[in-house]
Design an enzyme around this catalytic site. Structure first.
Site, PDB file in Angstrom:
ATOM      1  N   SER A 189       1.154   4.329  -3.791  1.00 55.88           N
ATOM      2  CA  SER A 189      -0.100   3.582  -3.623  1.00 55.88           C
ATOM      3  C   SER A 189      -0.935   3.472  -4.891  1.00 55.88           C
ATOM      4  O   SER A 189      -1.959   2.778  -4.881  1.00 55.88           O
ATOM      5  CB  SER A 189      -0.942   4.205  -2.507  1.00 55.88           C
ATOM      6  OG  SER A 189      -0.445   3.812  -1.251  1.00 55.88           O
TER       7      SER A 189
ATOM      8  N   LYS B 157      -1.955   0.079  -6.030  1.00 53.13           N
ATOM      9  CA  LYS B 157      -3.190  -0.608  -5.631  1.00 53.13           C
ATOM     10  C   LYS B 157      -4.215  -0.674  -6.759  1.00 53.13           C
ATOM     11  O   LYS B 157      -5.169  -1.460  -6.675  1.00 53.13           O
ATOM     12  CB  LYS B 157      -3.788   0.067  -4.396  1.00 53.13           C
ATOM     13  CG  LYS B 157      -2.885  -0.048  -3.161  1.00 53.13           C
ATOM     14  CD  LYS B 157      -3.508   0.611  -1.947  1.00 53.13           C
ATOM     15  CE  LYS B 157      -2.654   0.417  -0.699  1.00 53.13           C
ATOM     16  NZ  LYS B 157      -1.642   1.459  -0.523  1.00 53.13           N
TER      17      LYS B 157
ATOM     18  N   SER C  13      -6.756   3.309   1.291  1.00 55.17           N
ATOM     19  CA  SER C  13      -5.433   2.939   0.779  1.00 55.17           C
ATOM     20  C   SER C  13      -4.713   2.053   1.784  1.00 55.17           C
ATOM     21  O   SER C  13      -3.528   2.235   2.084  1.00 55.17           O
ATOM     22  CB  SER C  13      -4.596   4.181   0.453  1.00 55.17           C
ATOM     23  OG  SER C  13      -3.527   3.858  -0.398  1.00 55.17           O
TER      24      SER C  13
END
Length: 360
Positions: free
Chosen positions: A49, A52, A109
């Site tokens: 993640s 991101k 997230s």
């Protein structure tokens, strides 16, 4: 005295049994753009993640260019809804603002919101992924290839600790007006309070946030910044065996950097450091992280983390209340000067970074 400090820093790091792949890390001085220390910083790694950060970077870029503004609509499409957790779980057709979408992306997230933001910025997920890779090349992230906006497992999606430091520094340096997003420790969506996975936000004084990540193949990852006495450091840790160990290792490395105890490549510019990946394929820790029962790591000495402190009340996020959708085929509405929400109460050691904006 110096020897004692070195020993103290080493004791804040986690003692661990031998493992097939040790965590990779890099520590940089953000302002000077120099590397303070690293281990396997050019080893190929699944970004999870932390991907991101690039999604946020391109959204910030669209906002700065006037393509989007904080109140512009982000439509959660059927394509976004199909993403697996973690996610907000909204129905197809739900509308949120860019401002709220960024909070959900960074704090929760949310994989569905990452796709929705990408579609908003670029028109489609495929177009956005192409933008991500083009931006990575422009920034000099030579080992990085993105395959989606959220970091879920995908063939060929790889990065390195060094490249993530380049990306994290670009986010920090290019968009100072949006740094506050990364300091939010929790959001409130209806009756639910969704907390950040970044333990440093409430356990390390001076932290500015950034982004965590986890999938089985990558282990527990984090990009984190902290500012003390006017100096900002960044640490990237990839492949820890738990969220607790990830935070402990990151805090120990930050302590070493602030105390001047890290050495090895001091003064080498990040832009020219390990610009190519190490030979071989990307790390895959699935068996070790998710398929093997492990004893918890033993800690030596005092924790590098501070006792938990209260940062702020959760920041409310909501659906609706966006600008009207533009006519079909028309680009986003013109930008106006709408202030970014600021955290309250003031963040420790952040007075110099305040830009006078207020909470919504």
């Amino acid at each position: 005295m110096r020897l004692a400090l070195i020993i103290a820093v080493l004791l804040t790091l986690v003692a661990a049994p031998a493992r097939a792949t040790d965590p990779a890390y890099i520590v940089i001085d953000v302002g000077r753009g120099v590397v303070l220390n690293h281990h396997d910083a050019n080893q190929l790694w699944p970004p999870a993640s932390i991907t991101k950060l690039m999604t946020a970077y391109l959204t910030f870029k669209a906002m700065q260019a006037g393509q989007l503004r904080p109140t512009s609509p982000v439509v959660v499409t059927a394509n976004a809804v199909a993403e697996p957790p973690s996610k907000m779980g909204y129905r197809s057709g739900t509308i949120v603002t860019v401002d709220n979408a960024l909070k959900m992306l960074i704090v929760r997230s949310a994989n569905d919101i990452a796709v929705a933001l990408g579609e908003t910025v670029a028109g489609s997920e495929a177009n956005f992924v192409a933008m991500m890779n083009q931006e990575a090349r422009r920034l000099g992230m030579n080992a990085t290839r993105f395959a989606n906006p959220n970091g879920l497992p995908a063939s060929g999606q790889v990065t390195t600790a060094r490249d993530l430091a380049v990306l994290g520094r670009a986010v920090w340096m290019d968009f100072p007006q949006y740094r506050e997003y990364f300091r939010i420790s929790a959001i409130r969506a209806g009756r639910k309070i969704l907390r950040s996975h970044n333990t440093l936000l409430e356990r390390y004084r001076g932290t500015n946030g950034m982004k965590t990540g986890f999938i089985c193949a990558s282990g527990f990852n984090v990009v984190a910044t902290a500012t003390r006495r006017g100096r900002t450091l960044m640490v990237v840790v990839l492949g820890e065996t738990s969220a607790a160990d990830r935070a402990e290792t990151a805090a120990g490395l930050l302590n070493g950097g602030f105390r001047g105890l890290l050495s090895g490549v001091i003064g080498q510019k990040l832009a020219t450091f390990q610009t190519q990946p190490a030979p071989g394929s990307a790390v895959n820790l699935r068996k070790e992280i998710c398929e093997t029962k492990r004893a918890r790591k033993a800690k030596l000495g005092r924790s590098a983390l501070d006792p938990k402190f209260v940062l702020m009340e959760p920041v409310r996020v909501f659906t609706g209340k966006a600008d009207p959708l533009p006519p079909k085929g028309q680009a986003g509405r013109p930008a106006v000067n709408i202030p970014l929400p600021r955290l309250r109460p003031p963040y420790p050691d952040s007075a110099a970074l305040s830009n006078g904006i207020t909470v919504q």
